[in-house]
Design a protein around this motif. Structure first.
Motif, mmCIF file in Angstrom:
data_model
loop_
_atom_site.group_PDB
_atom_site.id
_atom_site.type_symbol
_atom_site.label_atom_id
_atom_site.label_comp_id
_atom_site.label_asym_id
_atom_site.label_seq_id
_atom_site.Cartn_x
_atom_site.Cartn_y
_atom_site.Cartn_z
ATOM 1 N N GLY A 195 0.813 -1.204 0.000
ATOM 2 C CA GLY A 195 0.000 0.000 0.000
ATOM 3 C C GLY A 195 0.850 1.260 0.000
ATOM 4 O O GLY A 195 2.009 1.242 0.440
ATOM 5 N N ALA A 196 0.262 2.369 -0.461
ATOM 6 C CA ALA A 196 0.990 3.638 -0.560
ATOM 7 C C ALA A 196 0.746 4.525 0.658
ATOM 8 O O ALA A 196 0.883 5.736 0.576
ATOM 9 N N ASP A 197 0.382 3.921 1.799
ATOM 10 C CA ASP A 197 0.236 4.725 3.020
ATOM 11 C C ASP A 197 1.582 4.817 3.725
ATOM 12 O O ASP A 197 2.522 4.089 3.380
ATOM 13 N N ALA A 198 1.670 5.704 4.707
ATOM 14 C CA ALA A 198 2.927 5.880 5.424
ATOM 15 C C ALA A 198 3.330 4.593 6.140
ATOM 16 O O ALA A 198 4.508 4.350 6.393
ATOM 17 N N PHE A 199 2.359 3.748 6.462
ATOM 18 C CA PHE A 199 2.648 2.453 7.093
ATOM 19 C C PHE A 199 3.322 1.512 6.097
ATOM 20 O O PHE A 199 4.013 0.580 6.477
ATOM 21 N N TRP B 223 -4.930 1.566 -1.080
ATOM 22 C CA TRP B 223 -3.975 2.493 -1.692
ATOM 23 C C TRP B 223 -2.880 1.692 -2.412
ATOM 24 O O TRP B 223 -1.681 1.972 -2.298
ATOM 25 N N LEU B 224 -3.307 0.675 -3.153
ATOM 26 C CA LEU B 224 -2.399 -0.324 -3.730
ATOM 27 C C LEU B 224 -1.411 0.295 -4.718
ATOM 28 O O LEU B 224 -1.813 0.985 -5.649
ATOM 29 N N ARG B 225 -0.126 0.049 -4.512
ATOM 30 C CA ARG B 225 0.879 0.626 -5.422
ATOM 31 C C ARG B 225 1.825 -0.409 -6.016
ATOM 32 O O ARG B 225 2.506 -0.152 -6.992
ATOM 33 N N ARG B 226 1.892 -1.580 -5.407
ATOM 34 C CA ARG B 226 2.848 -2.567 -5.914
ATOM 35 C C ARG B 226 2.327 -3.989 -5.725
ATOM 36 O O ARG B 226 1.738 -4.303 -4.681
ATOM 37 N N LEU B 227 2.552 -4.809 -6.750
ATOM 38 C CA LEU B 227 2.289 -6.243 -6.637
ATOM 39 C C LEU B 227 3.585 -6.933 -7.034
ATOM 40 O O LEU B 227 4.003 -6.844 -8.198
ATOM 41 N N MET B 228 4.233 -7.538 -6.058
ATOM 42 C CA MET B 228 5.491 -8.204 -6.353
ATOM 43 C C MET B 228 5.258 -9.708 -6.319
ATOM 44 O O MET B 228 4.700 -10.237 -5.358
ATOM 45 N N ILE B 229 5.676 -10.379 -7.382
ATOM 46 C CA ILE B 229 5.466 -11.823 -7.478
ATOM 47 C C ILE B 229 6.736 -12.516 -6.983
ATOM 48 O O ILE B 229 7.841 -12.200 -7.444
ATOM 49 N N THR B 230 6.563 -13.438 -6.042
ATOM 50 C CA THR B 230 7.727 -14.088 -5.426
ATOM 51 C C THR B 230 7.489 -15.586 -5.281
ATOM 52 O O THR B 230 6.416 -16.100 -5.611
ATOM 53 N N ASP B 231 8.484 -16.253 -4.699
ATOM 54 C CA ASP B 231 8.306 -17.683 -4.426
ATOM 55 C C ASP B 231 8.081 -17.940 -2.943
ATOM 56 O O ASP B 231 8.008 -19.069 -2.513
#
Ligand SMILES: Nc1nc2c(c(=O)[nH]1)N[C@H]1C(S)=C(S)[C@@H](COP(=O)(O)O)O[C@H]1N2
Ligand SMILES: [Mo]
Length: 449
Positions: free
Chosen positions: A217-221, A270-278
């Motif tokens: 998310g794009a929040d300060a957290f 506030w979705l800003r990134r989707l990272m695909i991982t294992d």
């Protein structure tokens, strides 16, 4: 509403005055016995003659009303129908505001009353400057501006979002004294509209090593949560609209992830990134929080599913039944595993049960409204509801839940709630008969992680 005797013309379906759920449908309002309900109203109308009624025009009929408005608001007479904020003083913007479930009807939560759970306040995002990045174990990284996303085919789904920490006051040793919504209202239900995640993931092209999706998310957290790739490719979607208008800032404007039926924390705002991982990212909210120690010493982690739950919203805590007579028991039921199959109600503290009417349409992983007419005889009693979902899972009694999960629970409290009605008609929350009933003296006794 004075007829408190067992009325032969009513069809009783369980102990202590529970009535057939089709009472009104079958008999219609003209049927004589229904006057038990209508008598108060009729008496009032009879006291006022028709001539007096015609001549005494209320002030709002004597002059033109207010002009049109750009954005409508509820009536000023409804200004006590509000969320209930509880904030953490030490971390700015960390807290909850509870949905007033006990003051609402139907199944859709109005946008201004959707519960809020923020870890560090509500970012004020300019959609023209917001971007979403999809990267990691994909064949090509993708950037989306909001205007790009608006061009994709969208879908709508009505579903609930419930915080895994909802109703956690249920784990306390004494029953909560808060109103139903201010103790169970970290759950709300909206129609969300947006782009299926699988469409965007297919465009990026998943590599064979892809097992998890980490949403940020794009929040300060700077919230990060891990979601198994199967769920991401199944029914998760990126919501842009909530009940027909752009998502409110509180709910994640301009873009939020919706993970139907799974715990609230995964629905990253506030979705800003989707990272695909294992592998999962092992963030705070999936290690130190939203996990819990069980009686066998092992921790529950990545619990994901919201299990079936129901709650009588009326009558409920701190309400007053003014006199014996006919009432409607109503509430909400939901399950993260599918549709609600049935809701049973007891008006004699669990001795006998009757099936409530489920309002149609009953939707998958959405709030389901149930109702059952009840003739209260003016005696002290306990009412409760028990949900069953389409997998056959039955909502547990509190004692059963504690037996299974131990006393160290904090999350995923879905036990049956008991409302006691005393002789004066006052409603309060009680635990099972054989448990400690000491009331906590703190009125704000619901907390969050
Ligand atoms: N970016 C971000 N997403 C978030 C949160 C947050 O603090 N930041 N809170 C999570 C939690 S714990 C819950 S229960 C839901 C609450 O959604 P709502 O505020 O729209 O009701 O959002 C989740 N998504
Ligand atoms: Mo949450």
């Amino acid at each position: 509403m004075t007829d408190t005797k067992h009325n032969k013309e009513f069809e009783y379906v369980a102990g202590n005055g529970l009535l057939d759920r089709r009472l009104f449908l079958k008999r219609g309002i003209q049927f004589g016995t229904i006057t038990a309900l209508a008598s108060t109203v009729t008496q009032l109308l009879q006291a006022e003659t028709e001539t007096a009624f015609n001549s005494a025009r209320p002030p709002w009929m004597t002059q033109p009303g207010k002009p049109f408005s750009l954005y409508g608001k509820p009536s000023e007479f409804e200004d006590d129908v509000v969320r209930f904020p509880t904030q953490n003083e030490s971390v700015l913007g960390n807290g909850v505001s509870w949905s007033p479930l006990h003051l609402m009807e139907g199944t859709i939560t109005p946008n201004g009353l959707h519960f809020e759970r923020h870890h560090n306040g509500i970012p004020q995002i300019d959609p023209a400057k917001h971007k979403l990045l999809i990267h990691g174990m994909v064949k090509q990284d993708l950037f989306f501006r909001m205007e790009d996303l608006y061009r994709y085919p969208m879908q709508s789904k009505i579903c609930f979002i419930e915080c895994g920490g909802n109703s956690n006051a249920g784990w306390n040793s004494s029953p909560s004294r808060s109103e139903a919504g201010y103790f169970n209202g970290m759950a709300s239900n909206s129609e969300w509209t947006g782009v299926p995640l699988k469409v965007l993931l297919a465009e990026a092209g998943l590599k064979s090593s892809a097992k998890w999706l980490i949403a940020e998310g794009a929040d300060a957290f700077n919230m990060q949560m891990s979601i198994p790739i199967e769920k991401a490719m199944d029914d998760a979607f990126l919501a842009i609209y909530q009940n027909g208008e752009k998502i409110r800032p509180e709910q994640g404007y301009p873009l939020r992830l919706i993970v139907p039926g799974w715990e609230g924390v995964l629905n990253v705002k506030w979705l800003r990134r989707l990272m695909i991982t294992d592998r999962p990212v092992m963030a705070r909210n999936e290690t130190s929080r939203y996990t819990e120690l069980q009686p066998d010493g092992k921790a529950r982690q990545f619990t994901f599913f919201i299990e079936a739950k129901s709650l009588i919203t009326s009558p409920s805590a701190n309400m007053l039944l003014k006199q014996p007579g006919l009432y409607q028991i109503t509430g909400l039921a939901w399950s993260g595993r599918g549709k609600i199959k049935k809701v049973d109600i007891s008006a004699d503290d669990g001795k006998t049960w009757a099936e409530a009417e489920l309002q149609q349409p009953v939707l998958d992983r959405a709030f389901t409204r149930f109702r059952l007419p009840w003739q209260w005889n003016g005696k002290k009693t306990v009412i409760k509801s028990r949900a069953m979902d389409e997998t056959g899972y039955v909502q547990p009694e509190r004692t059963e839940l504690i037996k299974k999960r131990g006393k160290h629970g904090f999350y995923h409290y879905n036990a049956i709630t008991n409302w006691q009605i005393d002789e004066d008609g006052y409603v309060s929350h009680v635990y099972d008969k054989n448990e400690n009933q000491t009331l906590s003296d703190n009125s704000i006794d619901s907390s969050w992680d």
